[in-house]
Each structure stands twice: as structure tokens, then as C-alpha cells.
Design a protein around this motif. Structure first.
Motif, PDB file in Angstrom:
ATOM      1  N   ALA A 168       0.855  -1.189   0.000  1.00  0.00           N
ATOM      2  CA  ALA A 168       0.000   0.000   0.000  1.00  0.00           C
ATOM      3  C   ALA A 168       0.890   1.238   0.000  1.00  0.00           C
ATOM      4  O   ALA A 168       1.946   1.264   0.622  1.00  0.00           O
ATOM      5  N   HIS A 169       0.434   2.259  -0.694  1.00  0.00           N
ATOM      6  CA  HIS A 169       1.138   3.540  -0.676  1.00  0.00           C
ATOM      7  C   HIS A 169       0.160   4.628  -1.129  1.00  0.00           C
ATOM      8  O   HIS A 169      -0.841   4.359  -1.772  1.00  0.00           O
ATOM      9  N   GLY A 170       0.471   5.843  -0.741  1.00  0.00           N
ATOM     10  CA  GLY A 170      -0.380   6.964  -1.113  1.00  0.00           C
ATOM     11  C   GLY A 170       0.004   8.207  -0.335  1.00  0.00           C
ATOM     12  O   GLY A 170       1.074   8.286   0.265  1.00  0.00           O
ATOM     13  N   THR A 171      -0.883   9.174  -0.344  1.00  0.00           N
ATOM     14  CA  THR A 171      -0.670  10.414   0.404  1.00  0.00           C
ATOM     15  C   THR A 171      -1.944  10.753   1.160  1.00  0.00           C
ATOM     16  O   THR A 171      -3.033  10.332   0.797  1.00  0.00           O
ATOM     17  N   TYR A 172      -1.777  11.521   2.211  1.00  0.00           N
ATOM     18  CA  TYR A 172      -2.917  12.002   2.982  1.00  0.00           C
ATOM     19  C   TYR A 172      -2.620  13.414   3.474  1.00  0.00           C
ATOM     20  O   TYR A 172      -1.502  13.910   3.346  1.00  0.00           O
ATOM     21  N   SER A 173      -3.622  14.047   4.033  1.00  0.00           N
ATOM     22  CA  SER A 173      -3.445  15.390   4.581  1.00  0.00           C
ATOM     23  C   SER A 173      -4.035  15.432   5.979  1.00  0.00           C
ATOM     24  O   SER A 173      -4.891  14.621   6.331  1.00  0.00           O
ATOM     25  N   ILE A 174      -3.564  16.393   6.780  1.00  0.00           N
ATOM     26  CA  ILE A 174      -4.085  16.589   8.132  1.00  0.00           C
ATOM     27  C   ILE A 174      -4.369  18.068   8.336  1.00  0.00           C
ATOM     28  O   ILE A 174      -3.787  18.935   7.669  1.00  0.00           O
ATOM     29  N   LYS A 175      -5.269  18.335   9.265  1.00  0.00           N
ATOM     30  CA  LYS A 175      -5.570  19.708   9.655  1.00  0.00           C
ATOM     31  C   LYS A 175      -5.928  19.695  11.131  1.00  0.00           C
ATOM     32  O   LYS A 175      -6.788  18.924  11.559  1.00  0.00           O
ATOM     33  N   VAL A 176      -5.266  20.536  11.914  1.00  0.00           N
ATOM     34  CA  VAL A 176      -5.537  20.637  13.342  1.00  0.00           C
ATOM     35  C   VAL A 176      -6.745  21.548  13.527  1.00  0.00           C
ATOM     36  O   VAL A 176      -6.728  22.706  13.112  1.00  0.00           O
ATOM     37  N   THR A 177      -7.807  21.005  14.135  1.00  0.00           N
ATOM     38  CA  THR A 177      -9.024  21.790  14.336  1.00  0.00           C
ATOM     39  C   THR A 177      -9.195  22.236  15.785  1.00  0.00           C
ATOM     40  O   THR A 177      -9.904  23.196  16.039  1.00  0.00           O
ATOM     41  N   ASP A 178      -8.575  21.547  16.734  1.00  0.00           N
ATOM     42  CA  ASP A 178      -8.635  21.926  18.145  1.00  0.00           C
ATOM     43  C   ASP A 178      -7.200  21.996  18.673  1.00  0.00           C
ATOM     44  O   ASP A 178      -6.665  21.009  19.179  1.00  0.00           O
ATOM     45  N   PRO A 179      -6.532  23.159  18.546  1.00  0.00           N
ATOM     46  CA  PRO A 179      -5.113  23.253  18.887  1.00  0.00           C
ATOM     47  C   PRO A 179      -4.806  22.968  20.358  1.00  0.00           C
ATOM     48  O   PRO A 179      -3.774  22.385  20.665  1.00  0.00           O
ATOM     49  N   LEU A 180      -5.686  23.357  21.277  1.00  0.00           N
ATOM     50  CA  LEU A 180      -5.423  23.103  22.692  1.00  0.00           C
ATOM     51  C   LEU A 180      -5.477  21.610  23.001  1.00  0.00           C
ATOM     52  O   LEU A 180      -4.653  21.092  23.747  1.00  0.00           O
ATOM     53  N   LYS A 181      -6.432  20.913  22.427  1.00  0.00           N
ATOM     54  CA  LYS A 181      -6.510  19.466  22.608  1.00  0.00           C
ATOM     55  C   LYS A 181      -5.318  18.783  21.933  1.00  0.00           C
ATOM     56  O   LYS A 181      -4.749  17.834  22.477  1.00  0.00           O
ATOM     57  N   PHE A 182      -4.935  19.266  20.766  1.00  0.00           N
ATOM     58  CA  PHE A 182      -3.760  18.743  20.058  1.00  0.00           C
ATOM     59  C   PHE A 182      -2.521  18.888  20.927  1.00  0.00           C
ATOM     60  O   PHE A 182      -1.743  17.949  21.081  1.00  0.00           O
ATOM     61  N   TYR A 183      -2.330  20.062  21.538  1.00  0.00           N
ATOM     62  CA  TYR A 183      -1.172  20.284  22.406  1.00  0.00           C
ATOM     63  C   TYR A 183      -1.235  19.369  23.624  1.00  0.00           C
ATOM     64  O   TYR A 183      -0.233  18.784  24.017  1.00  0.00           O
ATOM     65  N   GLY A 184      -2.410  19.231  24.224  1.00  0.00           N
ATOM     66  CA  GLY A 184      -2.540  18.445  25.435  1.00  0.00           C
ATOM     67  C   GLY A 184      -2.372  16.950  25.242  1.00  0.00           C
ATOM     68  O   GLY A 184      -1.888  16.254  26.121  1.00  0.00           O
ATOM     69  N   GLU A 185      -2.768  16.434  24.082  1.00  0.00           N
ATOM     70  CA  GLU A 185      -2.779  14.982  23.889  1.00  0.00           C
ATOM     71  C   GLU A 185      -1.702  14.462  22.942  1.00  0.00           C
ATOM     72  O   GLU A 185      -1.389  13.284  22.986  1.00  0.00           O
ATOM     73  N   VAL A 186      -1.146  15.305  22.097  1.00  0.00           N
ATOM     74  CA  VAL A 186      -0.220  14.808  21.080  1.00  0.00           C
ATOM     75  C   VAL A 186       1.212  15.252  21.332  1.00  0.00           C
ATOM     76  O   VAL A 186       2.145  14.467  21.173  1.00  0.00           O
ATOM     77  N   ILE A 187       1.416  16.492  21.718  1.00  0.00           N
ATOM     78  CA  ILE A 187       2.762  17.047  21.824  1.00  0.00           C
ATOM     79  C   ILE A 187       3.433  16.562  23.111  1.00  0.00           C
ATOM     80  O   ILE A 187       2.881  16.730  24.191  1.00  0.00           O
ATOM     81  N   PRO A 188       4.631  15.978  23.021  1.00  0.00           N
ATOM     82  CA  PRO A 188       5.352  15.595  24.251  1.00  0.00           C
ATOM     83  C   PRO A 188       5.787  16.841  25.015  1.00  0.00           C
ATOM     84  O   PRO A 188       6.066  17.886  24.415  1.00  0.00           O
ATOM     85  N   LYS A 189       5.824  16.761  26.310  1.00  0.00           N
ATOM     86  CA  LYS A 189       6.067  17.942  27.143  1.00  0.00           C
ATOM     87  C   LYS A 189       7.543  18.268  27.331  1.00  0.00           C
ATOM     88  O   LYS A 189       7.889  19.161  28.063  1.00  0.00           O
ATOM     89  N   ASN A 190       8.426  17.547  26.683  1.00  0.00           N
ATOM     90  CA  ASN A 190       9.849  17.874  26.786  1.00  0.00           C
ATOM     91  C   ASN A 190      10.316  18.595  25.543  1.00  0.00           C
ATOM     92  O   ASN A 190      11.419  18.607  25.188  1.00  0.00           O
TER      93      ASN A 190
END
Length: 179
Positions: free
Chosen positions: A157-179
Motif C-alpha cells: 500500500a502507498h499513497g498520500t494524505y493530509s491533516i488539519k488541526v481543528t482543536d489546537p489546545l486538545k492537540f497540544y494536550g494529547e499529542v505534543i510531548p512535554k519535553n
């Protein structure tokens, strides 16, 4: 001898941190989702503490950017409105902002911590644009047995996809490591 060095470091660092700063997003390319704010140091202040934002400093927010101001790891303010944002509640007072007494107290407080400030303020940015063209694929074929055809298949399998952050505070809280 250590107390004298701490006093010298506290006074020098405190004076360097009195200057008001201009902060912009770091490397914010078309494939960047999250970046830190960098101080634009083209003037005479080149020795300020890295993780401080003086009260009265200006943060630039450009279109499709979400800015977060953190104090001690906690999000204390944020905006997605483009323009200039002036800090008016930082833990780092500035004598250039009419806070000479508070700046003097903060200088003496640094002596207790070996000459450095015990607080840390950081600015982070989230890219709100759709990030396109992210490639994915399987490096090796995936083995699959199809019961209907009674056959063993090797799939790629191969291809491309796109992403868009719609809730930046939730993105920061759940995805970004704190270091």
C-alpha cells in the motif's frame, strides 16, 4: 565564593531580561504542524534568558497560526487572531514597562536560586493550515490470506494524505510531548 557568583549571575541575567522582546514563530513551513516561538534578537540584547517572556513583550501571530503562551507548563493565554499580541500578565516584570519595584524583587529572588530565574515562560505555535502530501506506505509486502478465493496474497500500500488541526489546545494536550 559561590554566593558572589550567584549575585553576579542574578544581576546580569536580570538586567538582560529587562528588555522587551519580539517573538515570532520558528520554522513554520508547509509541512510543520508545531513549532516554538523564537526571540528576534537583532538589537543590543543578546544575552537574555531563553525561557522568559518579559511583561510588555510583543508576539507576532500571522494568518493560520495559533499561538499559546505557557507559564510553568500551563497554557495561560492563547490566540488565533492575526496581528500583534502584547504580554500584560507575565511572571517576568520589566523595568521598561514601568515595573521597577517588581523587577528589583525578581532580581533578588534569583539569588536564592543560584542566579537563575525559577520561572519559565514559553511561546508555541500550531499551524492551522491543511498540511497536504504526507506520504505513507508499506515497506515490505503484507501477507494476507483470502478465504473466498482460498489464496495467499502479498499486499503493498502507498499513497498520500493530509491533516488539519481543528482543536489546537486538545492537540497540544494529547499529542505534543512535554519535553
Amino acid at each position: 565564593m559561590g554566593i558572589i557568583k550567584a549575585i553576579g549571575t542574578a544581576i546580569g541575567g536580570s538586567l538582560a531580561d529587562q528588555w522587551l522582546e519580539v517573538i515570532e514563530a520558528g520554522e513554520m513551513g508547509d509541512q510543520t504542524v508545531f513549532t516554538n516561538g523564537v526571540k528576534i534578537r537583532k538589537g543590543s540584547n543578546t544575552k537574555g534568558t531563553a525561557d522568559t517572556v518579559s511583561n510588555g513583550s510583543v508576539i507576532h501571530v500571522y494568518p493560520n497560526q495559533f499561538m499559546m503562551l505557557l507559564d510553568g507548563g500551563k497554557v495561560v493565554d492563547y490566540t488565533a487572531e492575526e496581528g500583534y499580541y502584547t504580554i500584560d500578565h507575565s511572571a517576568m516584570p520589566s523595568m521598561f514597562n514601568g515595573q521597577f519595584g517588581e523587577a528589583l524583587k525578581e532580581s533578588f529572588n534569583r539569588i536564592r536560586f543560584g542566579g537563575i530565574t525559577p520561572t519559565a515562560q514559553k511561546v508555541y505555535y500550531v499551524n492551522l493550515q491543511e498540511i497536504k502530501g504526507i506520504k505513507f506506505g508499506t515497506r515490505n509486502p503484507v501477507n494476507y490470506f483470502d478465504n473466498f478465493y482460498n489464496a495467499e496474497l502479498f499486499l503493498r500500500a502507498h499513497g498520500t494524505y493530509s491533516i488539519k488541526v481543528t482543536d489546537p489546545l486538545k492537540f497540544y494536550g494529547e499529542v505534543i510531548p512535554k519535553n
